[in-house]
Design a protein around this motif. Structure first.
Motif, PDB file in Angstrom:
ATOM      1  N   UNK A   1      15.863  -3.696 -15.114  1.00 35.19           N
ATOM      2  CA  UNK A   1      14.880  -4.080 -14.963  1.00 35.19           C
ATOM      3  C   UNK A   1      13.527  -3.394 -13.879  1.00 35.19           C
ATOM      4  N   UNK A   2      14.214  -3.327 -12.434  1.00 37.28           N
ATOM      5  CA  UNK A   2      13.328  -2.592 -11.442  1.00 37.28           C
ATOM      6  C   UNK A   2      13.027  -1.394 -12.224  1.00 37.28           C
ATOM      7  N   UNK A   3      13.738  -0.477 -12.675  1.00 40.99           N
ATOM      8  CA  UNK A   3      13.522   0.850 -13.219  1.00 40.99           C
ATOM      9  C   UNK A   3      11.937   1.168 -14.388  1.00 40.99           C
ATOM     10  N   UNK A   4      12.202  -0.334 -15.243  1.00 42.54           N
ATOM     11  CA  UNK A   4      10.642  -0.177 -16.312  1.00 42.54           C
ATOM     12  C   UNK A   4      10.415  -0.484 -15.657  1.00 42.54           C
ATOM     13  N   UNK A   5      10.185  -1.698 -14.871  1.00 43.82           N
ATOM     14  CA  UNK A   5       8.937  -2.354 -13.482  1.00 43.82           C
ATOM     15  C   UNK A   5       8.309  -1.098 -13.381  1.00 43.82           C
ATOM     16  N   UNK A   6       9.332  -0.848 -12.405  1.00 40.57           N
ATOM     17  CA  UNK A   6       8.243   0.760 -12.047  1.00 40.57           C
ATOM     18  C   UNK A   6       7.445   0.943 -12.682  1.00 40.57           C
TER      19      UNK A   6
ATOM     20  N   UNK B   1       2.556   3.436 -15.079  1.00 38.13           N
ATOM     21  CA  UNK B   1       1.818   3.775 -15.747  1.00 38.13           C
ATOM     22  C   UNK B   1       0.598   2.877 -16.273  1.00 38.13           C
ATOM     23  N   UNK B   2       0.080   1.979 -15.905  1.00 40.39           N
ATOM     24  CA  UNK B   2      -0.608   1.106 -14.980  1.00 40.39           C
ATOM     25  C   UNK B   2      -1.663   1.649 -13.919  1.00 40.39           C
ATOM     26  N   UNK B   3      -1.278   2.626 -13.328  1.00 41.57           N
ATOM     27  CA  UNK B   3      -2.209   2.958 -12.545  1.00 41.57           C
ATOM     28  C   UNK B   3      -2.040   2.981 -11.166  1.00 41.57           C
TER      29      UNK B   3
ATOM     30  N   UNK C   1       1.186  12.434 -18.692  1.00 43.55           N
ATOM     31  CA  UNK C   1      -0.511  12.379 -18.298  1.00 43.55           C
ATOM     32  C   UNK C   1      -0.376  12.370 -16.302  1.00 43.55           C
ATOM     33  N   UNK C   2       0.946  12.025 -15.191  1.00 43.67           N
ATOM     34  CA  UNK C   2       0.711  12.766 -14.164  1.00 43.67           C
ATOM     35  C   UNK C   2       2.293  13.078 -13.594  1.00 43.67           C
ATOM     36  N   UNK C   3       2.049  13.967 -12.359  1.00 40.92           N
ATOM     37  CA  UNK C   3       3.588  13.124 -11.628  1.00 40.92           C
ATOM     38  C   UNK C   3       4.248  12.841 -10.637  1.00 40.92           C
ATOM     39  N   UNK C   4       5.954  12.512 -11.067  1.00 38.79           N
ATOM     40  CA  UNK C   4       5.993  11.585  -9.885  1.00 38.79           C
ATOM     41  C   UNK C   4       6.577  12.254  -8.335  1.00 38.79           C
TER      42      UNK C   4
ATOM     43  N   UNK D   1      -4.170  12.047 -10.415  1.00 37.63           N
ATOM     44  CA  UNK D   1      -2.755  12.997 -11.644  1.00 37.63           C
ATOM     45  C   UNK D   1      -1.151  12.689 -10.517  1.00 37.63           C
ATOM     46  N   UNK D   2      -0.991  11.952  -9.293  1.00 36.47           N
ATOM     47  CA  UNK D   2       0.662  11.870  -8.923  1.00 36.47           C
ATOM     48  C   UNK D   2       0.425  10.453  -8.575  1.00 36.47           C
ATOM     49  N   UNK D   3       1.546  10.075  -8.759  1.00 38.42           N
ATOM     50  CA  UNK D   3       2.443   8.852  -8.367  1.00 38.42           C
ATOM     51  C   UNK D   3       3.574   8.968  -7.120  1.00 38.42           C
ATOM     52  N   UNK D   4       3.555   8.612  -6.350  1.00 33.18           N
ATOM     53  CA  UNK D   4       4.467   8.440  -5.566  1.00 33.18           C
ATOM     54  C   UNK D   4       5.429   7.316  -5.232  1.00 33.18           C
ATOM     55  N   UNK D   5       6.504   7.583  -5.850  1.00 29.87           N
ATOM     56  CA  UNK D   5       8.434   6.533  -5.798  1.00 29.87           C
ATOM     57  C   UNK D   5       8.792   6.669  -4.599  1.00 29.87           C
ATOM     58  N   UNK D   6       9.379   5.699  -3.915  1.00 29.85           N
ATOM     59  CA  UNK D   6      10.290   6.124  -2.333  1.00 29.85           C
ATOM     60  C   UNK D   6      11.008   4.893  -2.375  1.00 29.85           C
ATOM     61  N   UNK D   7      12.505   5.126  -2.562  1.00 29.34           N
ATOM     62  CA  UNK D   7      13.881   4.795  -2.636  1.00 29.34           C
ATOM     63  C   UNK D   7      13.986   4.242  -1.221  1.00 29.34           C
ATOM     64  N   UNK D   8      14.298   3.522  -0.393  1.00 30.20           N
ATOM     65  CA  UNK D   8      14.059   3.239   0.782  1.00 30.20           C
ATOM     66  C   UNK D   8      15.522   2.503   1.779  1.00 30.20           C
ATOM     67  N   UNK D   9      16.220   2.139   2.726  1.00 26.28           N
ATOM     68  CA  UNK D   9      16.770   1.568   2.802  1.00 26.28           C
ATOM     69  C   UNK D   9      16.402   0.131   3.410  1.00 26.28           C
TER      70      UNK D   9
END
Length: 138
Positions: free
Chosen positions: A18-23, A28-30, A95-98, A125-133
Motif C-alpha cells: 500500500x505505501x509503496x503504491x501510494x508513494x 507520478x502525480x508530480x 521520465x524522472x530519476x528517484x 526530472x527528479x524526485x526525492x524519497x526519504x525513509x526516516x526513523x
C-alpha cells in the motif's frame, strides 16, 4: 501545499504494498519529495528502505552510499528489484530519476552531512524519497 498520509494495518495485511503504491502514485502525480516514517527502531527503518529500494527505486541504496564513501563509482549503481526487471525486459527509464539520501543500512537514517555531500537538487526530472526513523513521543 501540505499533504500527508498514513498507512496503518495488522501484520501481513499489505501495508508495504500500500505505501509503496501510494508513494509511486504521488511521484507520478508530480510530488517531488516523499518522506516515509518507518517505525522507531533502526531495523524497521532499514527493512522499510530495503523494500522501497527493491519495489520503487530499483537500486541498492546501501551499495550506492558505500560507493560514495569509498570513492568507487564503478559499483555505484547496483540494480535490484524493479530496476533489474526493467533492464532485463529492455524497458526504458522513467521520465524522472528517484534519488534518496537515506539508505537501507542499519545506520542509513537521514543525516545532514550525507545530504550535503550528495548535493543534488530536486527538479522537474527528479524526485526525492526519504525513509526516516520516527522518533517516539516523550
Amino acid at each position: 501545499m501540505d499533504r500527508r498520509g498514513l498507512v496503518v494495518g495488522h501484520v501481513q495485511s499489505g501495508k508495504t504494498t500500500h505505501y509503496t503504491s501510494l508513494t509511486a502514485k504521488a511521484l507520478d502525480s508530480g510530488y517531488q519529495i516523499v518522506i516515509i516514517l518507518a517505525g522507531i527502531h533502526n531495523s524497521l527503518r532499514s527493512q522499510t528502505h530495503e523494500r522501497i529500494d527493491r519495489h520503487l527505486i530499483g537500486r541498492d541504496s546501501a551499495a550506492l552510499m558505500e560507493a560514495l564513501r569509498t570513492r568507487t563509482p564503478q559499483v555505484a549503481v547496483k540494480l535490484i528489484g524493479v530496476g533489474e526487471d526493467d533492464r532485463v525486459l529492455g524497458r526504458t527509464m522513467p521520465e524522472f530519476n528517484i534519488f534518496t539520501c537515506t539508505n537501507s543500512a542499519e545506520e542509513g537514517d537521514f543525516r545532514v552531512a550525507i545530504a550535503n555531500q550528495i548535493g543534488f537538487q530536486v527538479t522537474h526530472g527528479s524526485r526525492l524519497v526519504l525513509v526516516v526513523k520516527r522518533t517516539p513521543q516523550s
